[in-house]
Write an enzyme that holds these catalytic residues in place. Structure first.
Site, PDB file in Angstrom:
ATOM      1  N   CYS A 130       2.842   9.017  -7.628  1.00 24.03           N
ATOM      2  CA  CYS A 130       3.908   8.629  -6.755  1.00 24.03           C
ATOM      3  C   CYS A 130       5.144   9.253  -7.227  1.00 24.03           C
ATOM      4  O   CYS A 130       5.918   8.855  -8.022  1.00 24.03           O
ATOM      5  CB  CYS A 130       3.932   6.840  -7.211  1.00 24.03           C
ATOM      6  SG  CYS A 130       5.458   6.190  -6.013  1.00 24.03           S
ATOM      7  N   CYS A 133       8.192   7.140  -7.126  1.00 29.75           N
ATOM      8  CA  CYS A 133       8.566   6.464  -8.333  1.00 29.75           C
ATOM      9  C   CYS A 133       8.856   7.198  -9.678  1.00 29.75           C
ATOM     10  O   CYS A 133       9.810   7.195 -10.380  1.00 29.75           O
ATOM     11  CB  CYS A 133       7.058   5.568  -8.899  1.00 29.75           C
ATOM     12  SG  CYS A 133       6.525   4.865  -7.459  1.00 29.75           S
ATOM     13  N   ASP A 134       8.056   8.489  -9.836  1.00 24.89           N
ATOM     14  CA  ASP A 134       7.931   9.351 -11.011  1.00 24.89           C
ATOM     15  C   ASP A 134       8.924  10.473 -10.779  1.00 24.89           C
ATOM     16  O   ASP A 134       9.056  11.090 -11.921  1.00 24.89           O
ATOM     17  CB  ASP A 134       6.428   9.484 -11.524  1.00 24.89           C
ATOM     18  CG  ASP A 134       6.263   8.030 -11.817  1.00 24.89           C
ATOM     19  OD1 ASP A 134       6.795   7.067 -12.138  1.00 24.89           O
ATOM     20  OD2 ASP A 134       4.844   8.075 -11.982  1.00 24.89           O
TER      21      ASP A 134
HETATM   22  P1  FAD Z   1      -1.679  -4.168  -5.990  1.00 31.23           P
HETATM   23  O1  FAD Z   1      -0.777  -3.913  -6.869  1.00 31.23           O
HETATM   24  O2  FAD Z   1      -2.573  -2.996  -5.643  1.00 31.23           O
HETATM   25  O3  FAD Z   1      -2.620  -5.313  -6.271  1.00 31.23           O
HETATM   26  C1  FAD Z   1      -3.681  -5.712  -5.741  1.00 31.23           C
HETATM   27  C2  FAD Z   1      -4.386  -7.047  -6.362  1.00 31.23           C
HETATM   28  O4  FAD Z   1      -5.375  -7.368  -5.476  1.00 31.23           O
HETATM   29  C3  FAD Z   1      -4.680  -6.792  -7.670  1.00 31.23           C
HETATM   30  O5  FAD Z   1      -4.705  -7.995  -8.445  1.00 31.23           O
HETATM   31  C4  FAD Z   1      -6.139  -6.522  -7.545  1.00 31.23           C
HETATM   32  O6  FAD Z   1      -6.891  -6.658  -8.986  1.00 31.23           O
HETATM   33  C5  FAD Z   1      -6.733  -7.264  -6.409  1.00 31.23           C
HETATM   34  N1  FAD Z   1      -7.770  -6.921  -5.739  1.00 31.23           N
HETATM   35  C6  FAD Z   1      -8.391  -6.066  -5.224  1.00 31.23           C
HETATM   36  N2  FAD Z   1      -9.376  -6.015  -4.582  1.00 31.23           N
HETATM   37  C7  FAD Z   1     -10.020  -7.422  -4.837  1.00 31.23           C
HETATM   38  C8  FAD Z   1     -10.895  -8.299  -4.349  1.00 31.23           C
HETATM   39  N3  FAD Z   1     -11.957  -7.877  -3.604  1.00 31.23           N
HETATM   40  N4  FAD Z   1     -10.979  -9.735  -4.813  1.00 31.23           N
HETATM   41  C9  FAD Z   1      -9.843 -10.200  -5.737  1.00 31.23           C
HETATM   42  N5  FAD Z   1      -8.621  -9.351  -6.095  1.00 31.23           N
HETATM   43  C10 FAD Z   1      -8.810  -8.109  -5.687  1.00 31.23           C
HETATM   44  N6  FAD Z   1       5.804   1.409  -6.917  1.00 31.23           N
HETATM   45  C11 FAD Z   1       7.251   1.154  -7.304  1.00 31.23           C
HETATM   46  O7  FAD Z   1       8.130   0.862  -6.341  1.00 31.23           O
HETATM   47  N7  FAD Z   1       7.985   1.929  -8.508  1.00 31.23           N
HETATM   48  C12 FAD Z   1       7.100   2.472  -9.240  1.00 31.23           C
HETATM   49  O8  FAD Z   1       7.857   2.993 -10.202  1.00 31.23           O
HETATM   50  C13 FAD Z   1       5.769   2.704  -9.096  1.00 31.23           C
HETATM   51  N8  FAD Z   1       4.815   3.363 -10.014  1.00 31.23           N
HETATM   52  C14 FAD Z   1       3.646   3.415  -9.660  1.00 31.23           C
HETATM   53  C15 FAD Z   1       2.659   3.973 -10.857  1.00 31.23           C
HETATM   54  C16 FAD Z   1       1.520   4.104 -10.617  1.00 31.23           C
HETATM   55  C17 FAD Z   1       0.659   4.751 -11.591  1.00 31.23           C
HETATM   56  C18 FAD Z   1       1.007   3.345  -9.231  1.00 31.23           C
HETATM   57  C19 FAD Z   1      -0.595   3.447  -9.099  1.00 31.23           C
HETATM   58  C20 FAD Z   1       1.703   2.817  -8.423  1.00 31.23           C
HETATM   59  C21 FAD Z   1       2.880   2.673  -8.776  1.00 31.23           C
HETATM   60  N9  FAD Z   1       3.844   2.084  -7.742  1.00 31.23           N
HETATM   61  C22 FAD Z   1       5.170   1.983  -8.055  1.00 31.23           C
HETATM   62  C23 FAD Z   1       3.344   1.586  -6.280  1.00 31.23           C
HETATM   63  C24 FAD Z   1       3.127  -0.081  -6.507  1.00 31.23           C
HETATM   64  O9  FAD Z   1       2.632  -0.359  -7.637  1.00 31.23           O
HETATM   65  C25 FAD Z   1       2.330  -0.699  -5.434  1.00 31.23           C
HETATM   66  O10 FAD Z   1       3.099  -0.313  -4.136  1.00 31.23           O
HETATM   67  C26 FAD Z   1       2.240  -1.984  -5.565  1.00 31.23           C
HETATM   68  O11 FAD Z   1       1.796  -2.500  -6.801  1.00 31.23           O
HETATM   69  C27 FAD Z   1       1.453  -2.632  -4.472  1.00 31.23           C
HETATM   70  O12 FAD Z   1       1.229  -4.194  -4.626  1.00 31.23           O
HETATM   71  P2  FAD Z   1       0.305  -4.842  -3.806  1.00 31.23           P
HETATM   72  O13 FAD Z   1       0.460  -6.401  -4.255  1.00 31.23           O
HETATM   73  O14 FAD Z   1       0.325  -4.578  -2.466  1.00 31.23           O
HETATM   74  O15 FAD Z   1      -0.945  -4.416  -4.471  1.00 31.23           O
END
Ligand code: FAD
Length: 306
Positions: A130, A133-134
């Protein structure tokens, strides 16, 4: 039955759960892994009002905040099917069936990985996904961007303002990014573009990334580039495989949502990285979760009571 059943325990799902529970409605949250992508994040510096934190700390904060409310948390459970017969049903991998008047899909996304030696070992220690982010962690250093599509070239242009030098490696013989982005990248004096290059290994000193090797696909020659960071930009895959055919998805598999997070199925809402929301960030996912939870609550107020 629940009033609101949330699938996903990342920032979007956690925010939705808190907003729902604060309305005094029966709320449940099913998550394969509570915390989502944040669990894999090291430094977080763009979560506004918190100058710096890390993934595990933020996940623990999310969990404590959700647990402060009356929410059924069903962690380590995977949803495998969504159906609607009056109520909306979510089937879990273990065979259990949960029913709810409204459902919030917040299953997030995952970055496509290169699957080369060293990538996992140096994830968070030079291997990044990202740029928003980084990027600032590599100020004044040399980095590579893997992937010459729109996200790769956008990342290269973004990073070029912060880092010393960017090398873009594209597998194909041409870039796939929009013309205007390609033009800007070619004009930048600190971006080099290498085409027809297959990344073969992430190289490090045991602690951090020090370079990468790639194969020139024309000559088969293996070449090495010295650098401090590698941004992998070969696609973000939404976790919607289990919803295909049941709900409207874009060609890329993202859930199509309206302004209140509503989807093509009445009573089913979605938020966060799994949706068409264009920017994938923690603070945006949380805002989306709150927005869609309020949308779902509005829907419940108007839904006929059984
Ligand atoms: P997610 O965080 O992807 O959560 C999805 C959830 O759904 C999880 O609990 C997962 O287990 C669950 N799930 C998936 N499929 C199923 C299923 N079939 N049944 C039940 N549960 C399921 N963003 C920033 O703002 N700042 C940062 O510094 C940053 N750094 C990052 C670094 C990395 C390495 C990564 C990978 C991402 C980073 N991001 C950062 C992006 C940020 O993490 C995401 O935008 C954010 O987490 C999205 O949130 P979400 O709740 O939509 O999805």
């Amino acid at each position: 039955a629940y009033d609101m059943l949330i699938v996903g325990g990342g920032p979007a799902g956690a925010a939705a759960a808190i907003y729902a529970a604060r309305k005094g409605i029966r709320t449940g949250i099913v998550a394969e892994k509570f915390g989502g992508q944040v669990t894999d994040t090291m430094a977080i510096e763009n979560f506004i009002s918190v100058k710096a934190t890390d993934g595990p700390k933020l996940v623990s904060g999310l969990e404590q905040h959700v647990k402060d409310y009356d929410v059924d948390i069903m962690a380590n459970n995977k949803a495998v099917k969504l159906t609607k017969e009056g109520l909306i049903n979510i089937e879990l991998e273990n065979g259990a069936l949960l029913s709810s008047k409204s459902v919030m899909l917040a299953t997030g996304a995952r970055w496509r990985e290169m699957n080369v030696p060293g990538e996992q070992q140096y994830r968070g220690a030079g291997v990044a996904y990202c740029p928003h982010c980084d990027g600032p962690l590599f100020k004044g250093k040399r980095v590579a961007v893997i992937g010459g599509g729109n996200s790769g070239i956008e990342a290269a242009l973004d990073l070029a303002n912060i880092v010393e030098h960017v090398t873009v490696l594209e597998f194909d013989t041409k870039l796939r990014a929009d013309e205007v982005l390609q033009r800007k990248a070619k004009a930048a004096n600190n971006i080099d573009i290498i085409l027809n290059a297959m990344t073969t290994e992430v190289v490090g000193d045991g602690k951090r990334v020090t370079g990468l090797t790639y194969q020139d696909r024309a000559s088969q020659e293996i070449k090495q580039v010295e650098l401090a960071g590698i941004f992998v930009q070969i696609g973000l895959v939404p976790n919607t495989e289990w919803l295909k055919g049941d709900i409207a998805l874009t060609a890329r598999g993202e859930i199509e949502v309206g302004q209140r997070g509503e989807t093509s199925i009445e009573g089913v809402f979605a938020a966060g990285d799994v949706t068409t929301s264009p920017y994938k960030q923690i603070i945006i996912a949380m805002g989306d979760g709150a927005n869609a939870a309020l949308g779902a609550f509005d829907y419940l107020l108007r839904a006929p009571s059984e």
